[in-house]
Design an enzyme around this catalytic site. Structure first.
Site, PDB file in Angstrom:
ATOM      1  N   HIS A  99      40.731  41.333  29.215  1.00  0.00           N
ATOM      2  CA  HIS A  99      41.098  39.943  29.510  1.00  0.00           C
ATOM      3  C   HIS A  99      42.100  39.428  28.506  1.00  0.00           C
ATOM      4  O   HIS A  99      42.029  39.744  27.325  1.00  0.00           O
ATOM      5  CB  HIS A  99      39.870  39.025  29.565  1.00  0.00           C
ATOM      6  CG  HIS A  99      39.006  39.087  28.342  1.00  0.00           C
ATOM      7  ND1 HIS A  99      38.116  40.108  28.113  1.00  0.00           N
ATOM      8  CD2 HIS A  99      38.904  38.253  27.285  1.00  0.00           C
ATOM      9  CE1 HIS A  99      37.489  39.904  26.971  1.00  0.00           C
ATOM     10  NE2 HIS A  99      37.957  38.775  26.431  1.00  0.00           N
ATOM     11  N   HIS A 101      43.454  36.044  26.763  1.00  0.00           N
ATOM     12  CA  HIS A 101      43.187  34.620  26.504  1.00  0.00           C
ATOM     13  C   HIS A 101      44.512  33.861  26.519  1.00  0.00           C
ATOM     14  O   HIS A 101      45.461  34.247  25.832  1.00  0.00           O
ATOM     15  CB  HIS A 101      42.571  34.429  25.115  1.00  0.00           C
ATOM     16  CG  HIS A 101      41.198  34.974  24.948  1.00  0.00           C
ATOM     17  ND1 HIS A 101      40.076  34.189  25.084  1.00  0.00           N
ATOM     18  CD2 HIS A 101      40.756  36.220  24.633  1.00  0.00           C
ATOM     19  CE1 HIS A 101      38.991  34.941  24.849  1.00  0.00           C
ATOM     20  NE2 HIS A 101      39.380  36.169  24.581  1.00  0.00           N
TER      21      HIS A 101
HETATM   22  P1  AMP Z   1      36.234  38.025  23.933  1.00  0.00           P
HETATM   23  O1  AMP Z   1      35.607  37.613  22.627  1.00  0.00           O
HETATM   24  O2  AMP Z   1      37.716  38.242  23.818  1.00  0.00           O
HETATM   25  O3  AMP Z   1      35.503  39.188  24.566  1.00  0.00           O
HETATM   26  O4  AMP Z   1      36.098  36.760  24.866  1.00  0.00           O
HETATM   27  C1  AMP Z   1      35.155  36.616  25.866  1.00  0.00           C
HETATM   28  C2  AMP Z   1      35.329  35.228  26.408  1.00  0.00           C
HETATM   29  O5  AMP Z   1      34.645  35.149  27.637  1.00  0.00           O
HETATM   30  C3  AMP Z   1      34.758  34.127  25.506  1.00  0.00           C
HETATM   31  O6  AMP Z   1      35.814  33.235  25.131  1.00  0.00           O
HETATM   32  C4  AMP Z   1      33.718  33.455  26.381  1.00  0.00           C
HETATM   33  O7  AMP Z   1      33.657  32.063  26.221  1.00  0.00           O
HETATM   34  C5  AMP Z   1      34.161  33.840  27.778  1.00  0.00           C
HETATM   35  N1  AMP Z   1      33.129  33.886  28.787  1.00  0.00           N
HETATM   36  C6  AMP Z   1      31.918  34.521  28.720  1.00  0.00           C
HETATM   37  N2  AMP Z   1      31.231  34.368  29.850  1.00  0.00           N
HETATM   38  C7  AMP Z   1      32.013  33.623  30.676  1.00  0.00           C
HETATM   39  C8  AMP Z   1      31.861  33.119  32.006  1.00  0.00           C
HETATM   40  N3  AMP Z   1      30.751  33.339  32.725  1.00  0.00           N
HETATM   41  N4  AMP Z   1      32.857  32.386  32.528  1.00  0.00           N
HETATM   42  C9  AMP Z   1      33.975  32.147  31.820  1.00  0.00           C
HETATM   43  N5  AMP Z   1      34.188  32.601  30.567  1.00  0.00           N
HETATM   44  C10 AMP Z   1      33.219  33.324  30.004  1.00  0.00           C
END
Ligand code: AMP
Ligand code: ZN
Length: 138
Positions: A99, A101
């Site tokens: 993903h 950001h």
């Molecule tokens: P990372 O630390 O780069 O793996 O980021 C994961 C991101 O996913 C975090 O910023 C979370 O807030 C986001 N996240 C986790 N679960 C969900 C969800 N169900 N819907 C939207 N964002 C999510």
């Protein structure tokens, strides 16, 4: 990937506030935003992180990320946009589905990305750069 939360969002098994979708890419609001309008851009196919994602899909993700960044900047009147990808738990990755950001930023938002006081010893930087260059040529 049964346990992957982003795969579940892609399959429609759990909700998300979607902002963009095409045949390969989905983008939706991060549930816990750094700033309002923080978006995640994900491939519809599961890969663990950027380094495991095929090049042609990376191209599509980055182009979608740019387009979304322009739209978010307009809508929330952001002064800047961070585009970031965490790869591996040591790098802060929590969800192991690639993903990007897209994070709207404001000069007074108080969020600090990173800072460093590390320095290279004399010649160390050049040696390291050469090693990486050699690895790239392998
Ligand atoms: P990372 O630390 O780069 O793996 O980021 C994961 C991101 O996913 C975090 O910023 C979370 O807030 C986001 N996240 C986790 N679960 C969900 C969800 N169900 N819907 C939207 N964002 C999510
Ligand atoms: Zn997944």
């Amino acid at each position: 990937m049964e346990d992957c939360i982003f795969c579940k969002i892609i399959k429609g098994e759990i909700p998300a506030d979607k902002v963009y979708e095409d045949d390969r890419v989905l983008a939706f609001l991060d549930i816990s935003p750094i700033n309002k309008g923080h978006i995640l851009v994900v491939p519809k196919e599961h890969f663990e992180n950027l380094l495991e994602t095929p090049d042609e899909l990376v191209e599509k993700l980055v182009l979608a990320g740019k387009k979304i960044g322009l739209a978010v900047r307009e809508v929330v009147r952001a002064e800047g946009i961070n585009v970031g990808i965490n790869n591996g738990s040591a790098a802060g990755q929590v969800v192991f589905h690639t993903h990007i950001h897209i994070i709207p930023r404001f000069s007074d938002d108080g969020y600090k990305l990173w800072g460093s006081d590390k320095k290279y010893e004399l010649g160390e930087g050049r040696e390291l750069a050469q090693k990486i260059q050699e690895q790239l040529n392998n």
